[in-house]
Write a protein that holds these residues in place. Structure first.
Motif, PDB file in Angstrom:
ATOM      1  N   THR A 213      40.683  70.108 -25.766  1.00  0.00           N
ATOM      2  CA  THR A 213      41.149  69.913 -24.389  1.00  0.00           C
ATOM      3  C   THR A 213      42.360  70.797 -24.128  1.00  0.00           C
ATOM      4  O   THR A 213      43.088  71.165 -25.062  1.00  0.00           O
ATOM      5  CB  THR A 213      41.533  68.444 -24.142  1.00  0.00           C
ATOM      6  N   PRO A 214      42.622  71.152 -22.868  1.00  0.00           N
ATOM      7  CA  PRO A 214      43.773  72.007 -22.561  1.00  0.00           C
ATOM      8  C   PRO A 214      45.096  71.296 -22.816  1.00  0.00           C
ATOM      9  O   PRO A 214      45.192  70.073 -22.691  1.00  0.00           O
ATOM     10  CB  PRO A 214      43.602  72.327 -21.067  1.00  0.00           C
ATOM     11  N   ALA A 215      46.115  72.070 -23.200  1.00  0.00           N
ATOM     12  CA  ALA A 215      47.466  71.546 -23.382  1.00  0.00           C
ATOM     13  C   ALA A 215      48.433  72.583 -22.836  1.00  0.00           C
ATOM     14  O   ALA A 215      48.459  73.724 -23.306  1.00  0.00           O
ATOM     15  CB  ALA A 215      47.750  71.273 -24.857  1.00  0.00           C
ATOM     16  N   GLY A 216      49.201  72.201 -21.831  1.00  0.00           N
ATOM     17  CA  GLY A 216      50.107  73.153 -21.211  1.00  0.00           C
ATOM     18  C   GLY A 216      51.498  72.595 -21.018  1.00  0.00           C
ATOM     19  O   GLY A 216      51.704  71.379 -20.971  1.00  0.00           O
ATOM     20  N   ASN A 217      52.461  73.500 -20.920  1.00  0.00           N
ATOM     21  CA  ASN A 217      53.823  73.123 -20.542  1.00  0.00           C
ATOM     22  C   ASN A 217      54.440  74.255 -19.746  1.00  0.00           C
ATOM     23  O   ASN A 217      53.866  75.342 -19.624  1.00  0.00           O
ATOM     24  CB  ASN A 217      54.672  72.721 -21.756  1.00  0.00           C
ATOM     25  N   VAL A 218      55.618  73.998 -19.204  1.00  0.00           N
ATOM     26  CA  VAL A 218      56.311  74.982 -18.384  1.00  0.00           C
ATOM     27  C   VAL A 218      57.770  75.031 -18.804  1.00  0.00           C
ATOM     28  O   VAL A 218      58.381  73.999 -19.091  1.00  0.00           O
ATOM     29  CB  VAL A 218      56.187  74.635 -16.878  1.00  0.00           C
ATOM     30  N   SER A 219      58.329  76.248 -18.873  1.00  0.00           N
ATOM     31  CA  SER A 219      59.729  76.407 -19.272  1.00  0.00           C
ATOM     32  C   SER A 219      60.549  76.890 -18.084  1.00  0.00           C
ATOM     33  O   SER A 219      60.099  77.731 -17.299  1.00  0.00           O
ATOM     34  CB  SER A 219      59.849  77.396 -20.437  1.00  0.00           C
ATOM     35  N   VAL A 220      61.780  76.378 -17.957  1.00  0.00           N
ATOM     36  CA  VAL A 220      62.623  76.655 -16.801  1.00  0.00           C
ATOM     37  C   VAL A 220      64.091  76.657 -17.223  1.00  0.00           C
ATOM     38  O   VAL A 220      64.488  75.947 -18.152  1.00  0.00           O
ATOM     39  CB  VAL A 220      62.364  75.594 -15.696  1.00  0.00           C
ATOM     40  N   PHE A 221      64.895  77.491 -16.546  1.00  0.00           N
ATOM     41  CA  PHE A 221      66.342  77.430 -16.744  1.00  0.00           C
ATOM     42  C   PHE A 221      66.869  76.126 -16.153  1.00  0.00           C
ATOM     43  O   PHE A 221      66.491  75.752 -15.031  1.00  0.00           O
ATOM     44  CB  PHE A 221      67.050  78.589 -16.026  1.00  0.00           C
ATOM     45  N   VAL A 222      67.734  75.434 -16.869  1.00  0.00           N
ATOM     46  CA  VAL A 222      68.343  74.207 -16.366  1.00  0.00           C
ATOM     47  C   VAL A 222      69.834  74.216 -16.679  1.00  0.00           C
ATOM     48  O   VAL A 222      70.235  74.567 -17.799  1.00  0.00           O
ATOM     49  CB  VAL A 222      67.702  72.942 -16.988  1.00  0.00           C
ATOM     50  N   VAL A 223      70.640  73.833 -15.697  1.00  0.00           N
ATOM     51  CA  VAL A 223      72.076  73.640 -15.891  1.00  0.00           C
ATOM     52  C   VAL A 223      72.425  72.263 -15.362  1.00  0.00           C
ATOM     53  O   VAL A 223      72.275  71.982 -14.174  1.00  0.00           O
ATOM     54  CB  VAL A 223      72.907  74.704 -15.152  1.00  0.00           C
ATOM     55  N   GLU A 232      77.097  73.846 -10.474  1.00  0.00           N
ATOM     56  CA  GLU A 232      77.065  75.112  -9.738  1.00  0.00           C
ATOM     57  C   GLU A 232      78.085  76.093 -10.310  1.00  0.00           C
ATOM     58  O   GLU A 232      77.810  77.295 -10.412  1.00  0.00           O
ATOM     59  CB  GLU A 232      77.337  74.871  -8.259  1.00  0.00           C
ATOM     60  N   TYR A 233      79.234  75.593 -10.670  1.00  0.00           N
ATOM     61  CA  TYR A 233      80.262  76.434 -11.286  1.00  0.00           C
ATOM     62  C   TYR A 233      79.740  77.052 -12.581  1.00  0.00           C
ATOM     63  O   TYR A 233      79.856  78.270 -12.803  1.00  0.00           O
ATOM     64  CB  TYR A 233      81.505  75.581 -11.557  1.00  0.00           C
ATOM     65  N   LEU A 234      79.126  76.240 -13.435  1.00  0.00           N
ATOM     66  CA  LEU A 234      78.600  76.737 -14.705  1.00  0.00           C
ATOM     67  C   LEU A 234      77.442  77.704 -14.482  1.00  0.00           C
ATOM     68  O   LEU A 234      77.312  78.717 -15.173  1.00  0.00           O
ATOM     69  CB  LEU A 234      78.150  75.567 -15.575  1.00  0.00           C
ATOM     70  N   THR A 311      78.292  78.884 -20.557  1.00  0.00           N
ATOM     71  CA  THR A 311      79.439  78.987 -21.469  1.00  0.00           C
ATOM     72  C   THR A 311      80.550  78.065 -20.971  1.00  0.00           C
ATOM     73  O   THR A 311      80.693  77.870 -19.764  1.00  0.00           O
ATOM     74  CB  THR A 311      79.916  80.465 -21.548  1.00  0.00           C
ATOM     75  N   PRO A 312      81.320  77.458 -21.880  1.00  0.00           N
ATOM     76  CA  PRO A 312      81.270  77.565 -23.337  1.00  0.00           C
ATOM     77  C   PRO A 312      80.124  76.763 -23.945  1.00  0.00           C
ATOM     78  O   PRO A 312      79.424  76.038 -23.240  1.00  0.00           O
ATOM     79  CB  PRO A 312      82.623  77.008 -23.776  1.00  0.00           C
ATOM     80  N   PHE A 313      79.973  76.884 -25.267  1.00  0.00           N
ATOM     81  CA  PHE A 313      78.866  76.250 -25.968  1.00  0.00           C
ATOM     82  C   PHE A 313      78.879  74.739 -25.793  1.00  0.00           C
ATOM     83  O   PHE A 313      77.832  74.106 -25.683  1.00  0.00           O
ATOM     84  CB  PHE A 313      78.929  76.613 -27.454  1.00  0.00           C
ATOM     85  N   GLU A 314      80.066  74.150 -25.738  1.00  0.00           N
ATOM     86  CA  GLU A 314      80.166  72.697 -25.585  1.00  0.00           C
ATOM     87  C   GLU A 314      79.489  72.235 -24.290  1.00  0.00           C
ATOM     88  O   GLU A 314      78.934  71.120 -24.234  1.00  0.00           O
ATOM     89  CB  GLU A 314      81.628  72.263 -25.595  1.00  0.00           C
ATOM     90  N   GLU A 315      79.526  73.073 -23.253  1.00  0.00           N
ATOM     91  CA  GLU A 315      78.869  72.711 -21.999  1.00  0.00           C
ATOM     92  C   GLU A 315      77.353  72.770 -22.143  1.00  0.00           C
ATOM     93  O   GLU A 315      76.631  72.005 -21.507  1.00  0.00           O
ATOM     94  CB  GLU A 315      79.327  73.645 -20.879  1.00  0.00           C
ATOM     95  N   ARG A 316      76.849  73.666 -22.973  1.00  0.00           N
ATOM     96  CA  ARG A 316      75.416  73.701 -23.250  1.00  0.00           C
ATOM     97  C   ARG A 316      74.992  72.407 -23.947  1.00  0.00           C
ATOM     98  O   ARG A 316      73.980  71.794 -23.590  1.00  0.00           O
ATOM     99  CB  ARG A 316      75.058  74.899 -24.139  1.00  0.00           C
ATOM    100  N   MET A 317      75.759  72.003 -24.951  1.00  0.00           N
ATOM    101  CA  MET A 317      75.463  70.772 -25.682  1.00  0.00           C
ATOM    102  C   MET A 317      75.462  69.575 -24.722  1.00  0.00           C
ATOM    103  O   MET A 317      74.561  68.728 -24.763  1.00  0.00           O
ATOM    104  CB  MET A 317      76.502  70.574 -26.775  1.00  0.00           C
ATOM    105  N   LYS A 318      76.460  69.537 -23.859  1.00  0.00           N
ATOM    106  CA  LYS A 318      76.580  68.404 -22.932  1.00  0.00           C
ATOM    107  C   LYS A 318      75.440  68.393 -21.924  1.00  0.00           C
ATOM    108  O   LYS A 318      74.932  67.329 -21.554  1.00  0.00           O
ATOM    109  CB  LYS A 318      77.919  68.441 -22.216  1.00  0.00           C
ATOM    110  N   SER A 319      75.016  69.565 -21.473  1.00  0.00           N
ATOM    111  CA  SER A 319      73.917  69.641 -20.515  1.00  0.00           C
ATOM    112  C   SER A 319      72.669  68.982 -21.086  1.00  0.00           C
ATOM    113  O   SER A 319      72.004  68.180 -20.419  1.00  0.00           O
ATOM    114  CB  SER A 319      73.652  71.111 -20.157  1.00  0.00           C
ATOM    115  N   TYR A 320      72.337  69.313 -22.328  1.00  0.00           N
ATOM    116  CA  TYR A 320      71.164  68.698 -22.964  1.00  0.00           C
ATOM    117  C   TYR A 320      71.371  67.192 -23.174  1.00  0.00           C
ATOM    118  O   TYR A 320      70.426  66.406 -23.043  1.00  0.00           O
ATOM    119  CB  TYR A 320      70.868  69.379 -24.295  1.00  0.00           C
TER     120      TYR A 320
END
Length: 337
Positions: A213-223, A232-234, A311-320
């Motif tokens: 059976t088909p299996a799909g996903n989609v990737s997108v930039f997220v902030v 918006e600032y980041l 940036t900074p990396f800590e903001e990437r961690m927090k976003s996730y």
């Protein structure tokens, strides 16, 4: 719904490639704890602001430093390589980490045009052979001898990593359907046409030895941030980076929000930035959750892959972390260490 991660090992301001790869490792460990489903790493060559040039090696490292999250490539640029050799590399990975490995493949050059020549001993790769390469790769991964040469990809095993075809057009979608592999649409590269491409994949899918059976996903930039304003600032730094990539500007690192907000843009550049927002989801956790769910519904998929470059990396961690909390991905501890 499943949420996953695409990490391109971006070199942030004030860091170097060594730090970028260290951050990729930390992010993989962090999103593993948060309950994300997959963690894919990319292949880029001769690119000053991205450190990931050999995803099969980086994936090996990440699989050894994580516990549950699936690890994969997003993806190996197959026309540059031998299908047999890639199959053996991923048979090793699958043997070491059974049922945790994904093999994402693509056919893009992965850098400037001369990269094609450097990777192929001065010759251009044969893109026309790409479909046959994928079929050959699948056969080797599943223990077959596709050319009757009395050879097999070793080590053999009872499980095989699934092939995911990465694409940003209807052509790649139809090819994935015809070959019977999973399909990932890069919305973060092409913010238009993806819904139709996924429909094409799902409508024309043909079963294969890999899946029925088909299996799909989609990737997108997220902030994602605590407030829409801070998000918006980041995101302003990603706005600037995408614009400069389009303009052919070569950087050794990604810009900071301060640099982006102090820059004077032309009217045309402002229009390009706005158009590129079709490739991004930006806002507080509630807004991001709603828009991710809308994106999944439009694509008729149950998995969204998130690519966050801020940036900074800590903001990437927090976003996730904010996204994981919004979707209640895991009951594990979310205390950063």
């Amino acid at each position: 719904m499943k949420l996953s991660v695409l990490d391109q090992s971006p070199i942030l301001a004030g860091t170097d490639p060594k730090e970028a790869l260290k951050q990729t490792t930390e992010l993989a460990k962090w999103t593993d704890r948060l309950g994300f489903h997959r963690f894919w790493v990319s292949e880029h060559h001769s690119t000053g602001s991205l450190a990931g040039s050999a995803p099969e090696i980086l994936a090996t490292h990440l699989a050894a430093h994580t516990n549950q999250i699936r690890i994969g490539t997003g993806g190996v640029l197959l026309p540059h390589y031998s299908s047999y050799k890639i199959a053996e590399a991923f048979r090793i990975l699958e043997t070491l980490h059974p049922n945790r490995i994904d093999l994402g493949v693509g056919r893009a050059p992965g850098g400037m045009p001369n990269v094609n020549l450097a990777l192929n001993s001065g010759q251009l790769p044969s893109i026309e052979n790409y479909p046959a390469q994928v079929e050959e790769l699948m056969a080797y991964l599943h223990g077959q001898d596709p050319h009757g040469m009395d050879i097999h990809a070793t080590p053999k095993g009872d499980t095989a990593p699934p092939i995911w075809m990465l694409g940003s057009s209807g052509t790649s979608a139809r090819l994935a359907a015809d070959l019977g592999v999973s399909y990932s649409f890069a919305h973060f590269i092409n913010g238009r046409g993806g819904i139709r491409a996924m429909e094409r994949y799902q409508d024309y899918f043909t079963s294969s030895m890999q899946q029925s059976t088909p299996a799909g996903n989609v990737s997108v930039f997220v902030v994602c941030a605590d407030t829409d304003e801070h998000a918006e600032y980041l995101a302003s730094s990603l706005d600037m980076a995408l614009l400069q990539i389009e303009q052919g500007y070569q950087r050794s690192h990604f810009p900071t929000p301060e640099e982006a907000l102090s820059h004077s843009y032309t009217i045309f550049e402002e229009e390009r930035i706005q158009d590129n927002r079709n490739r991004m989801i930006v806002g507080c956790a509630e807004k991001v959750k709603e828009e991710i769910e809308q994106l999944a519904e439009m694509y008729h998929v149950e998995e969204v892959i998130i690519n966050t470059i801020i940036t900074p990396f800590e903001e990437r961690m927090k976003s996730y972390e904010l996204i994981a909390d919004a979707f209640a991905l895991s009951t594990h501890s979310t205390t950063m260490t």
